[in-house]
Every structure is written in C-alpha cells, then in structure tokens.
Design an enzyme around this catalytic site. Structure first.
Site, mmCIF file in Angstrom:
data_model
loop_
_atom_site.group_PDB
_atom_site.id
_atom_site.type_symbol
_atom_site.label_atom_id
_atom_site.label_comp_id
_atom_site.label_asym_id
_atom_site.label_seq_id
_atom_site.Cartn_x
_atom_site.Cartn_y
_atom_site.Cartn_z
ATOM 1 C CB ALA A 146 -0.922 -0.017 1.210
ATOM 2 C CB VAL B 171 -10.224 -10.477 9.131
ATOM 3 C CG1 VAL B 171 -10.808 -11.200 7.953
ATOM 4 C CG2 VAL B 171 -9.044 -9.645 8.713
ATOM 5 C CG HIS C 290 5.416 -12.270 -12.314
ATOM 6 N ND1 HIS C 290 4.180 -11.712 -12.083
ATOM 7 C CD2 HIS C 290 6.100 -12.148 -11.146
ATOM 8 C CE1 HIS C 290 4.115 -11.264 -10.828
ATOM 9 N NE2 HIS C 290 5.270 -11.524 -10.235
ATOM 10 C CE LYS D 29 7.236 -5.810 -14.247
ATOM 11 N NZ LYS D 29 7.818 -4.810 -13.343
ATOM 12 C CG ASP E 68 1.086 -11.606 -13.308
ATOM 13 O OD1 ASP E 68 2.033 -10.780 -13.353
ATOM 14 O OD2 ASP E 68 1.256 -12.821 -13.480
ATOM 15 C CG HIS E 69 3.796 -6.575 -10.480
ATOM 16 N ND1 HIS E 69 4.144 -7.774 -9.901
ATOM 17 C CD2 HIS E 69 4.964 -5.960 -10.785
ATOM 18 C CE1 HIS E 69 5.466 -7.864 -9.850
ATOM 19 N NE2 HIS E 69 5.991 -6.783 -10.384
HETATM 20 C C1 BG6 Z 1 6.935 -10.322 -7.193
HETATM 21 C C2 BG6 Z 1 7.695 -11.339 -6.418
HETATM 22 O O1 BG6 Z 1 5.738 -10.855 -7.667
HETATM 23 O O2 BG6 Z 1 7.719 -9.892 -8.300
HETATM 24 C C3 BG6 Z 1 9.028 -10.798 -5.953
HETATM 25 O O3 BG6 Z 1 6.940 -11.747 -5.284
HETATM 26 C C4 BG6 Z 1 9.792 -10.247 -7.142
HETATM 27 O O4 BG6 Z 1 9.797 -11.802 -5.320
HETATM 28 C C5 BG6 Z 1 8.942 -9.270 -7.929
HETATM 29 O O5 BG6 Z 1 10.924 -9.569 -6.634
HETATM 30 C C6 BG6 Z 1 9.635 -8.821 -9.187
HETATM 31 O O6 BG6 Z 1 8.910 -7.775 -9.748
HETATM 32 P P1 BG6 Z 1 9.610 -6.661 -10.623
HETATM 33 O O7 BG6 Z 1 8.493 -5.790 -11.067
HETATM 34 O O8 BG6 Z 1 10.616 -5.965 -9.760
HETATM 35 O O9 BG6 Z 1 10.279 -7.399 -11.750
#
Ligand code: BG6
Length: 490
Positions: free
Chosen positions: A18, A86, A240, A182, A177-178
């Site tokens: 956060a 919770v 990822h 990107k 899924d970040h």
């Molecule tokens: C996260 C993992 O999902 O992705 C971390 O839990 C990892 O362990 C990270 O460091 C990597 O993300 P990025 O955006 O820095 O490549």
C-alpha cells in the site's frame, strides 16, 4: 468527463504494498487527471490509527513527487482510516456505514473497489463477510482486487477461488499479476499484431527458440518467511513467467476484448506439454544462491538469511524448457529463466529466428549471426532487432548490426506509468484484460504443481550458484542439449 468515480477500500493499508505502490499510484492517477475529484480511499488494517495518522502516512508515501499544482493536504483529505478485525462482523457493519457516508460526500455513486493487499490467509473470510454484511450490494458496481499469492498449488487455489466466488462473480474479480501492467509486457501484443513483418514469421517455421529471462540482483532479504513456503517457482514462474509466455505464444485474438484475449491465452496454457514427475529433471533446473560478490560487496547465501532453514531446499532460481504442442509451436522451445541474486536486474525476451538455408558469406568471414528480436521489458524499455549488413569495407562481408528503439528515452521514469497505476486505472474502468482469469490461474498451477512435486520428493544439491552469477551450470546445459545458448543481450 468520463473519469471513474469510486471508493477504494484497501485492506492492508499500513502494509508495504500500500505504501510503496498503491498510494503513489493513486496520486499519479489523480495528477494525470485519470481519477475524478469524486474518489475516496478507505484504509483498513488492524492498527488503531486516526484519520490524521493515516493521512500523514499517505503524504509520506507521495512526498517523492513534488507537484506545485497539487496540495498534499487536499489530496490526503480523500483518505480515511477504519481499524478492523477480519473475523469480527461488527467492523464490517461500521465500515459499511462509513462507505455510505463517503458515497454521499464524494458522490461516488455506490461504486466500490475492495483491494486485498494483505496476508492471503484471510482472503476467503473477508470476501464472505463483505457479502454477508451487505457491503457488496450498492447502487453501483463492486469489484474485488486480489493480490498474489493466489493459493499455494492448484488445490488451495481452487478452494480460495470457490470461497471468493461465493461473494463475487468472476467478472467482478480482478486478480493482479503486476507484470501485466508493465508497459513493455503490454507492448508484446502490439509488436506482434501491429507489424506486418513479425506475425507471418511468428511460428516454428521461422523461429528457432524464444527465451524469457527475469533476473534480479536483490536476494530474498527480509521476506524469508514467505519465500521459504514459496520459492521462485511459485513466486515468479506460476504467474509472471507463464503470463509472458502466453502473450508471446497465443494466436491473434479476433478482437482486442478481454474475453477474446483471455481465450487465446487459455488455449496456449492448455497446449503446454504436460510432464510426468519423473520427466521434470529433463526440462527444469532449480538453483539456490550461495554467498558471492554483488556490486563489489560480499553477500550472504540464501540459507544464511533470516527465517530461512539452514538446510533449506527452497529454490531461488528456475530455468525451464516449455514445449507448446500446437501447430504453431511444436518443435520450437520456449525457455524461461528467473532468479534472485543474479548479475543484473533485467527482464528480457529474445526471439531467435532460424538460420538461413545457406551462408553465402561463409568464406568471407565469420558465420552469419542469427536474427534476434529482443523485447526489453525492464529496466531498459525498448526493442532491438539484430540484423546483418555490409559495413564500410570494399568487399561484401556480413556484419551484425542492430536497430534499436528506446521506449523510456530521456529516462523519463516520471511519465511512463507504473504497473500498479495502470492496473488500478483498468480496474476502475472495468477493463479486466490485464488481470488473470481463474482458468489461467488453474492451468498455470496444474503445470507448476508437477514440478514442485518432483522437487519436494528429491532434495537438491544446494547452494549451487554464486550470488552475482547467472545461475547454476545446469541452466546453461539445458539449452546446450538443444544446441542453443542463453543470449545475453543488454
Ligand atoms: C513479485 C515477487 O511478484 O515480483 C518478488 O513476489 C519479485 O519476489 C517481484 O521480486 C519482481 O517484480 P519486478 O516488477 O521488480 O520485476
């Protein structure tokens, strides 16, 4: 204007994610006019903070951006805090009262985002209680944003999914899924489907192999407790790495709707050639970092870290060969590689094209270099195309040259949107394209479960790579077996 209006409820409001990602993202969206004045954020966590404490936290987390046009106090006044347990239903009721009053105050029309940025053990309970206490029934929409880990294997993921599905429909659930937020991961699709010169060659007739590498310099640091139960396979590959693979390998969707794109990604995941537990060692390599020198400094090994078993069997590195059994890809391997404490922080995709049928320039010099298309995901963002050309001499020799496109030119990091910013914006607009559907999560877990089973059955010879290196030797051997090698292209 059409900027979305909503109350964003963040569970885990005092946590790292956060503070480090979400508040800055909300700020940037606001600054860029992507968020209307009609928004409110409710921070929820166990600690008994006042609104003022919370607003000070928020102001701290955005202090890096000094923008004269935005008064930090005014921005922070959209933030409210609600202490929470919770398990205790009375907290949900008082939260609901607060949400109703904010709806009125900020005219957010009953739209709500519930963002679970906290320990996953409570995801199920939380979702169920949100529904039973009426927080999800409003005039507007409600959406659930859920962070990883989404389960620990297929079975636990399915259990979690069933729990949250009791309270939310699939189309209300936004699984983060970040990597999908990107810029250059989103660019994979555009590079493939907006260029006449790539898509016709994008198959096993012309591509010899694809390599996806995501390496990190940092070790596990203070996340030992989480990481011991996860490892690189669950932490990076299940999500990822397989998501990037799916975007590279999918068929062109008939339109760019979330449903069409998802259905193509799901098809690729379904086409992944299954392995038996015994076959895993032919296709996958694991590693764990030892001590080593990183940036001139000696770093401890993984097993020496906090909350790590001194005899740990947890992998911090994975390399693998994926085989996709369909007409487009049969015979063309996709290699993936990810690890901590490696030489550099970098995520890159290399598409290696097949050699020409013969080399006309053979007696004139060296072998012709294969054509490579490199998609640089991070930190450098861009595309490089490796070609051959004649270069400044009297004869006709062939020399490797490259064409380079740089996506973050003057290093203007301030203007390329951050992954979380993009994803939050997508969620507010109701666009789920860059989130993972349950079908994708399920198939990814099923594939990964076989590998973790094999690795749990058999103890590894760890540690097996030095900090600051490119992983264990077996990772190189994996490609050498097929006559390839990892391209190092930065
Ligand atoms: C996260 C993992 O999902 O992705 C971390 O839990 C990892 O362990 C990270 O460091 C990597 O993300 P990025 O955006 O820095 O490549």
């Amino acid at each position: 204007t059409n900027t979305p209006k909503a109350v964003i409820v963040i569970f885990g409001a005092t946590g790292d994610l956060a503070n480090r990602k979400l508040y800055p993202s909300i700020y940037r969206l606001f600054r860029n006019g992507k968020l209307s004045e009609n928004f409110a954020v409710v921070g929820v966590a166990r600690r008994p903070l006042t609104n003022e404490d919370f607003r000070n936290n928020v102001k701290n987390s955005i202090s890096q951006f000094e923008d004269d046009n935005i008064d930090p106090d005014k921005f922070a006044s959209h933030f409210h805090y609600h202490p929470f347990d919770v398990q205790d239903l009375s907290y949900y009721q008082s939260l609901n009262t607060l949400l109703h009053s904010l709806d009125e105050k900020h005219e957010t029309e009953g739209n709500r985002i519930f963002y679970l940025a906290m320990a996953p053990n409570f995801f199920g309970t939380l979702a169920a209680n949100l529904k039973s206490e009426g927080l999800t029934s409003t005039q507007g929409w409600s959406r659930l944003v859920i962070e990883k880990p989404f389960g620990h294997n297929f079975k636990s993921a399915q259990k979690l999914n069933n729990q949250i599905r009791e309270a939310f429909d699939e189309d209300q659930i936004y699984r983060i899924d970040h990597y999908l937020g990107k810029e250059m991961v989103q660019n994979i699709e555009v590079i493939r489907f907006a260029n006449a010169m790539f898509e016709p060659l994008w198959n096993n007739q012309f591509i010899s192999n694809i390599q996806i590498t995501s390496s990190e310099v940092l070790g596990v640091e203070d996340r030992g407790r989480y990481y011991e139960s996860s490892g690189a396979l669950r932490d990076m590959v299940q999500n990822h790495m397989l998501q990037m693979m799916a975007l590279l390998a999918m068929e062109p969707p008939i339109k760019l709707t979330p449903e069409e794109i998802r259905s193509e990604k799901v098809k690729v995941l379904r086409a992944l050639k299954p392995m038996s537990v015994d076959e895993v060692e032919d296709y996958f390599v694991r590693g764990q970092y030892d001590r080593g020198i990183v940036d001139g400094e000696e770093k401890p090994g993984y097993r020496e870290g906090n909350s790590v078993d001194p005899d740990s069997n947890t992998e911090t590195f994975v390399a693998g060969k994926l085989t996709i059994n369909n007409f487009r890809w049969a015979g063309t391997p996709i290699y993936i590689r990810t690890g901590k404490r490696m030489q550099q922080k970098s995520t890159e995709i290399v598409v290696q094209f097949k050699d020409l049928p013969m080399n006309l320039y053979y007696d004139k010099g060296e072998a012709i270099h294969p054509n490579l298309l490199v998609i640089h995901i991070q930190p450098y963002e861009g595309i490089t195309l490796h070609l051959n050309a004649k270069k400044g001499d009297y004869g006709t020799t062939s020399t490797p040259i490259s064409l380079k496109y740089n996506n973050n030119d003057n290093n203007d990091k301030m203007n390329t949107p951050e992954a979380y910013e993009v994803l939050l914006h997508d969620c507010m607009r109701g666009d789920s394209t860059n989130f993972t559907h349950w079908d994708e999560v399920a198939l990814s877990w099923k594939f990964v479960d076989i590998i973790s089973q094999a690795w749990e059955n058999k103890k590894a010879q760890f540690p097996n790579y030095e900090s600051g290196s490119n992983g264990p030797k077996d990772s190189d051997a994996l490609l050498e077996k097929d006559g390839f090698h990892w391209w190092s292209v930065t």
